[in-house]
Design a protein around this motif. Sequence first.
Motif, PDB file in Angstrom:
ATOM      1  N   THR A 175      28.812 -20.546 -51.609  1.00  0.00           N
ATOM      2  CA  THR A 175      28.051 -19.392 -50.473  1.00  0.00           C
ATOM      3  C   THR A 175      26.382 -19.361 -51.191  1.00  0.00           C
ATOM      4  OG1 THR A 175      29.037 -17.177 -50.240  1.00  0.00           O
ATOM      5  CG2 THR A 175      30.306 -17.951 -48.497  1.00  0.00           C
ATOM      6  N   TRP A 176      25.620 -19.404 -50.142  1.00  0.00           N
ATOM      7  CA  TRP A 176      24.258 -19.108 -50.203  1.00  0.00           C
ATOM      8  C   TRP A 176      23.398 -18.544 -49.450  1.00  0.00           C
ATOM      9  CZ3 TRP A 176      26.877 -23.513 -49.561  1.00  0.00           C
ATOM     10  CH2 TRP A 176      26.614 -24.016 -49.003  1.00  0.00           C
ATOM     11  N   SER A 177      22.255 -18.198 -49.654  1.00  0.00           N
ATOM     12  CA  SER A 177      21.424 -17.300 -48.596  1.00  0.00           C
ATOM     13  C   SER A 177      21.103 -18.869 -47.785  1.00  0.00           C
ATOM     14  CB  SER A 177      20.050 -16.359 -48.768  1.00  0.00           C
ATOM     15  OG  SER A 177      19.344 -17.290 -50.181  1.00  0.00           O
ATOM     16  N   PHE A 178      20.718 -18.761 -45.849  1.00  0.00           N
ATOM     17  CA  PHE A 178      19.829 -19.319 -46.426  1.00  0.00           C
ATOM     18  C   PHE A 178      18.595 -19.448 -45.945  1.00  0.00           C
ATOM     19  CE2 PHE A 178      23.562 -19.320 -42.334  1.00  0.00           C
ATOM     20  CZ  PHE A 178      23.740 -20.038 -42.150  1.00  0.00           C
ATOM     21  N   ALA A 179      17.875 -20.892 -46.042  1.00  0.00           N
ATOM     22  CA  ALA A 179      16.007 -21.189 -46.359  1.00  0.00           C
ATOM     23  C   ALA A 179      16.028 -21.617 -45.243  1.00  0.00           C
ATOM     24  CB  ALA A 179      16.619 -22.277 -47.155  1.00  0.00           C
ATOM     25  N   ASP A 180      14.981 -20.828 -44.459  1.00  0.00           N
ATOM     26  CA  ASP A 180      14.407 -21.348 -43.147  1.00  0.00           C
ATOM     27  C   ASP A 180      13.606 -22.292 -43.763  1.00  0.00           C
ATOM     28  OD1 ASP A 180      14.577 -18.049 -42.151  1.00  0.00           O
ATOM     29  OD2 ASP A 180      12.754 -17.763 -42.615  1.00  0.00           O
ATOM     30  N   GLY A 181      14.258 -23.018 -42.431  1.00  0.00           N
ATOM     31  CA  GLY A 181      13.494 -24.525 -42.103  1.00  0.00           C
ATOM     32  C   GLY A 181      13.856 -25.514 -42.683  1.00  0.00           C
ATOM     33  N   TYR A 232      31.041 -24.581 -62.491  1.00  0.00           N
ATOM     34  CA  TYR A 232      29.292 -24.146 -61.945  1.00  0.00           C
ATOM     35  C   TYR A 232      29.542 -25.144 -60.985  1.00  0.00           C
ATOM     36  CZ  TYR A 232      30.185 -22.274 -66.916  1.00  0.00           C
ATOM     37  OH  TYR A 232      30.785 -21.309 -67.553  1.00  0.00           O
ATOM     38  N   TYR A 233      28.497 -24.317 -60.032  1.00  0.00           N
ATOM     39  CA  TYR A 233      27.673 -24.752 -59.215  1.00  0.00           C
ATOM     40  C   TYR A 233      25.683 -23.933 -58.963  1.00  0.00           C
ATOM     41  CZ  TYR A 233      32.372 -25.198 -56.721  1.00  0.00           C
ATOM     42  OH  TYR A 233      34.215 -26.050 -57.310  1.00  0.00           O
ATOM     43  N   LYS A 234      25.660 -25.537 -58.451  1.00  0.00           N
ATOM     44  CA  LYS A 234      24.639 -25.264 -57.929  1.00  0.00           C
ATOM     45  C   LYS A 234      24.116 -25.381 -56.899  1.00  0.00           C
ATOM     46  CE  LYS A 234      22.088 -24.628 -62.113  1.00  0.00           C
ATOM     47  NZ  LYS A 234      21.079 -25.180 -63.495  1.00  0.00           N
ATOM     48  N   VAL A 235      23.026 -24.986 -55.648  1.00  0.00           N
ATOM     49  CA  VAL A 235      22.830 -25.556 -54.063  1.00  0.00           C
ATOM     50  C   VAL A 235      20.778 -25.848 -54.383  1.00  0.00           C
ATOM     51  CG1 VAL A 235      22.886 -24.514 -52.095  1.00  0.00           C
ATOM     52  CG2 VAL A 235      24.955 -23.901 -53.301  1.00  0.00           C
ATOM     53  N   SER A 236      20.565 -26.587 -53.670  1.00  0.00           N
ATOM     54  CA  SER A 236      19.092 -27.066 -53.090  1.00  0.00           C
ATOM     55  C   SER A 236      19.678 -27.328 -51.892  1.00  0.00           C
ATOM     56  CB  SER A 236      18.367 -27.932 -53.506  1.00  0.00           C
ATOM     57  OG  SER A 236      19.707 -29.178 -53.089  1.00  0.00           O
ATOM     58  N   ALA A 237      18.112 -27.407 -51.132  1.00  0.00           N
ATOM     59  CA  ALA A 237      18.121 -26.608 -49.467  1.00  0.00           C
ATOM     60  C   ALA A 237      16.511 -28.004 -49.417  1.00  0.00           C
ATOM     61  CB  ALA A 237      16.986 -25.210 -49.233  1.00  0.00           C
ATOM     62  N   VAL A 238      17.000 -28.794 -48.541  1.00  0.00           N
ATOM     63  CA  VAL A 238      16.197 -29.730 -48.248  1.00  0.00           C
ATOM     64  C   VAL A 238      15.535 -29.313 -46.948  1.00  0.00           C
ATOM     65  CG1 VAL A 238      16.176 -32.280 -47.663  1.00  0.00           C
ATOM     66  CG2 VAL A 238      17.617 -31.832 -49.263  1.00  0.00           C
ATOM     67  N   PHE A 239      14.173 -30.056 -46.662  1.00  0.00           N
ATOM     68  CA  PHE A 239      13.550 -29.674 -45.950  1.00  0.00           C
ATOM     69  C   PHE A 239      12.561 -30.794 -45.713  1.00  0.00           C
ATOM     70  CE2 PHE A 239      13.420 -25.831 -48.470  1.00  0.00           C
ATOM     71  CZ  PHE A 239      13.033 -24.057 -47.573  1.00  0.00           C
ATOM     72  N   ASP A 240      12.800 -31.062 -45.021  1.00  0.00           N
ATOM     73  CA  ASP A 240      12.733 -33.016 -43.999  1.00  0.00           C
ATOM     74  C   ASP A 240      12.249 -33.991 -45.190  1.00  0.00           C
ATOM     75  OD1 ASP A 240      12.602 -32.083 -40.982  1.00  0.00           O
ATOM     76  OD2 ASP A 240      10.185 -31.157 -41.552  1.00  0.00           O
ATOM     77  N   ASP A 241      13.724 -33.741 -46.342  1.00  0.00           N
ATOM     78  CA  ASP A 241      13.410 -34.800 -46.859  1.00  0.00           C
ATOM     79  C   ASP A 241      12.639 -34.821 -48.261  1.00  0.00           C
ATOM     80  OD1 ASP A 241      14.381 -36.740 -45.554  1.00  0.00           O
ATOM     81  OD2 ASP A 241      13.186 -37.681 -44.256  1.00  0.00           O
ATOM     82  N   VAL A 242      12.171 -33.637 -47.972  1.00  0.00           N
ATOM     83  CA  VAL A 242      11.607 -32.393 -49.903  1.00  0.00           C
ATOM     84  C   VAL A 242      12.769 -31.904 -49.841  1.00  0.00           C
ATOM     85  CG1 VAL A 242      10.408 -31.697 -50.750  1.00  0.00           C
ATOM     86  CG2 VAL A 242       9.982 -33.719 -48.633  1.00  0.00           C
ATOM     87  N   GLU A 243      13.676 -32.014 -51.297  1.00  0.00           N
ATOM     88  CA  GLU A 243      14.519 -31.280 -51.844  1.00  0.00           C
ATOM     89  C   GLU A 243      13.484 -30.707 -52.851  1.00  0.00           C
ATOM     90  OE1 GLU A 243      19.419 -31.713 -54.035  1.00  0.00           O
ATOM     91  OE2 GLU A 243      17.659 -33.409 -53.733  1.00  0.00           O
ATOM     92  N   SER A 244      14.076 -28.502 -52.542  1.00  0.00           N
ATOM     93  CA  SER A 244      14.209 -27.765 -53.767  1.00  0.00           C
ATOM     94  C   SER A 244      14.577 -28.161 -54.497  1.00  0.00           C
ATOM     95  CB  SER A 244      14.715 -26.459 -52.679  1.00  0.00           C
ATOM     96  OG  SER A 244      15.379 -26.196 -53.269  1.00  0.00           O
ATOM     97  N   GLU A 245      13.706 -26.800 -55.617  1.00  0.00           N
ATOM     98  CA  GLU A 245      14.494 -27.003 -56.904  1.00  0.00           C
ATOM     99  C   GLU A 245      16.168 -26.549 -56.929  1.00  0.00           C
ATOM    100  OE1 GLU A 245      12.560 -25.094 -60.035  1.00  0.00           O
ATOM    101  OE2 GLU A 245      10.302 -25.845 -58.864  1.00  0.00           O
ATOM    102  N   ILE A 286       9.186 -26.658 -52.870  1.00  0.00           N
ATOM    103  CA  ILE A 286       9.525 -26.655 -54.388  1.00  0.00           C
ATOM    104  C   ILE A 286      10.269 -25.251 -54.502  1.00  0.00           C
ATOM    105  CG2 ILE A 286       9.012 -26.929 -56.497  1.00  0.00           C
ATOM    106  CD1 ILE A 286       7.619 -29.551 -56.034  1.00  0.00           C
ATOM    107  N   ALA A 287       8.809 -24.563 -53.500  1.00  0.00           N
ATOM    108  CA  ALA A 287       9.019 -23.186 -53.517  1.00  0.00           C
ATOM    109  C   ALA A 287      10.463 -22.376 -53.258  1.00  0.00           C
ATOM    110  CB  ALA A 287       7.591 -22.354 -53.887  1.00  0.00           C
ATOM    111  N   MET A 288      10.774 -23.187 -52.391  1.00  0.00           N
ATOM    112  CA  MET A 288      12.152 -22.535 -51.420  1.00  0.00           C
ATOM    113  C   MET A 288      13.268 -22.611 -52.393  1.00  0.00           C
ATOM    114  SD  MET A 288      11.889 -20.878 -49.156  1.00  0.00           S
ATOM    115  CE  MET A 288      12.259 -20.755 -47.169  1.00  0.00           C
ATOM    116  N   GLU A 289      13.181 -21.808 -53.239  1.00  0.00           N
ATOM    117  CA  GLU A 289      14.627 -21.981 -53.791  1.00  0.00           C
ATOM    118  C   GLU A 289      15.560 -21.617 -52.786  1.00  0.00           C
ATOM    119  OE1 GLU A 289      15.736 -20.279 -58.116  1.00  0.00           O
ATOM    120  OE2 GLU A 289      14.808 -21.586 -58.347  1.00  0.00           O
ATOM    121  N   ILE A 290      17.301 -21.696 -53.418  1.00  0.00           N
ATOM    122  CA  ILE A 290      18.062 -21.126 -52.860  1.00  0.00           C
ATOM    123  C   ILE A 290      18.757 -19.573 -53.496  1.00  0.00           C
ATOM    124  CG2 ILE A 290      20.831 -21.428 -52.190  1.00  0.00           C
ATOM    125  CD1 ILE A 290      18.645 -22.683 -50.816  1.00  0.00           C
TER     126      ILE A 290
END
Length: 172
Positions: free
Chosen positions: A83-89, A130-143, A63-67
């Motif tokens: 485009t967006w910045s990469f999130a580790d993992g 308008y666009y928003k992006v989230s990252a998924v970490f092993d089935d857990v989605e970030s904000e 959750i803390a790993m926001e894009i």
Amino acid sequence: MDAGLALITFQMTHRQNYIITLKKRRSIELIVGRMKQLRKRKLIIVLSLIILFAVQLQIQGAIAMEITDVNAVGNSTATVTITWSFADGATEYKIYRSLSEDSGYMLIATVPGTKNKYDDSGLTAATTYYYKVSAVFDDVESELSDAASATTKPVAPEVPEEPYKWANVPVG
């Protein structure tokens, strides 16, 4: 507990120490000591608390790993590139679109964690999206990220097939 969130192993070494390891991106070790010092019931309670704590860390970390650095550019009358910045993992990214900055976001695409770009096509000319992006970490989605906006280009005015004839205009 969801098996996808944490895989806990319980090992007994030759010194009667217990090691608990969260297999996904975090490790927690607990050396309990000798078996004689703890009763089985207390050990089970301690192990349960550690498992809950480890899973909570996993979820909070995702959750803390926001894009960040989300950008959108209108390339044509019908296409916007996001485009967006990469999130580790991150194992994948989810892209959401809305016609309003504050609400109405709908999932439009999911891309692999190895990509940080998406072309949204089939859009309406001269329209702001308008666009928003989230990252998924092993089935857990970030904000969701902060919103980025782009306007598709307007349709160019039609040029008459036959140019104006200036031959009969007096000069002077």
